[in-house]
Design an enzyme around this catalytic site. Sequence first.
Site, short mmCIF file in Angstrom:
data_model
loop_
_atom_site.label_atom_id
_atom_site.label_comp_id
_atom_site.label_asym_id
_atom_site.label_seq_id
_atom_site.Cartn_x
_atom_site.Cartn_y
_atom_site.Cartn_z
N HIS A 118 -8.49 -10.43 -15.05
CA HIS A 118 -7.86 -9.85 -16.24
C HIS A 118 -6.37 -9.70 -15.98
O HIS A 118 -5.95 -9.39 -14.86
CB HIS A 118 -8.47 -8.48 -16.56
N SER A 119 -5.58 -9.94 -17.02
CA SER A 119 -4.12 -9.86 -16.87
C SER A 119 -3.52 -9.10 -18.04
O SER A 119 -4.05 -9.10 -19.16
CB SER A 119 -3.51 -11.26 -16.80
N ASP A 128 -14.12 3.54 1.87
CA ASP A 128 -13.37 2.36 1.48
C ASP A 128 -13.91 1.65 0.25
O ASP A 128 -13.17 0.94 -0.43
CB ASP A 128 -13.33 1.38 2.67
N CYS A 139 0.81 -1.22 0.00
CA CYS A 139 0.00 0.00 0.00
C CYS A 139 0.84 1.27 0.00
O CYS A 139 0.31 2.36 -0.18
CB CYS A 139 -0.95 -0.02 1.19
N ASP A 186 -8.50 -3.44 -5.40
CA ASP A 186 -7.21 -3.03 -4.85
C ASP A 186 -6.13 -3.93 -5.42
O ASP A 186 -6.32 -5.15 -5.53
CB ASP A 186 -7.23 -3.12 -3.33
#
Length: 353
Positions: free
Chosen positions: A146-147, A58, A25, A75
């Site tokens: 997804h890549s 959030d 993060c 995230d």
Amino acid sequence: MGKYEIENIYGEKLLLTSLCTTGGCGAKIPAGKLGEVIQKLPVNHDQNLLVGFDYADDAGVYRLTDDLAIIQTLDFFPPIVDDPYLYGQIAAANALSDVYAMGGTVKTAMNIVGFPEFLSYDILGEILRGGAEKVKEAGAVLCGGHSIKDNEPKYGLSVTGIVNPKKILSNQGAKPGDLLILTKKLGVGIVTAAEKVALDQYNAFDEAVASMTQLNKYACEAMEGFDVHACTDVTGFSFLGHLYEMMEASGASALIYKENIPVLKGALSYAADFIITCAAQRNRKHVGDHVQFLFDDYAFEEVLFDPQTSGGLLISVNASQAEALLEKIKEYHPWAAIVGQVIAKTDKDMVIM
């Protein structure tokens, strides 16, 4: 735990974190800059959008019926650890956390992947295995993803949860008189920085990993039936950054008890030796003017500005119920603590004593 080396397709050994300029993060865009961009976006006018990006909450919440709303969040980040499997677990736990911070239940998740072509896809398999196990632990279903090709590895989840619209928890609503509960220790950014430069003399890295891989599901479930007025999870913008967002959204201030704040072993010592992160300095720049420290302790200040990856929940609860809720949370998070109280708005949003 020691260094976990991987090999590229040429047989050369390397560390996963060495492929990235930042990780976890701590890779977030600075809160102030992000806020400037978001303020320029068109406002959503839909009565069923119950939580949008107005107060840096959030996750988004959209009402489907009087009794059902969906929670949407995503995230992802570069690796904060070198073990691909642990990296997958941490990234997934962090992404799932946003649903728990809203008081919801996770239902589905989808993988988000950026992966270098010069690494073996067996490494990607381990990252995805770690993430899938956390999704399963959450009681949810992994249903795709997804890549893309990327010189720096990145992984995370897009997550959908559900909540009763009448039971949404947001970072708004903290009331003067409430007590504040923090469920996980602080210092993850500092400890992982020390480990990267082989200065983790207190062997605190394992404790940091155990914290980052623990789901906030259990603390969320513990809140059921309690008079919780606001909640958020503590991640890259630091304890003080997320506390500031909560106080700003609630129109209140916070009085924090320094001695009650749980901290990872070694974190204060490392901070005193200036093993700190760039992200912490960005956090200090963003909210430093909104906090008053009633003590002289630079190392502790750094812990409070330290970016947390997959950090704990920060809960604002009716004071009469705080001890009972804390005891319930401690069944899963024994280090949880009442770290302060909400007070009427003052000239400083946060006072640390």
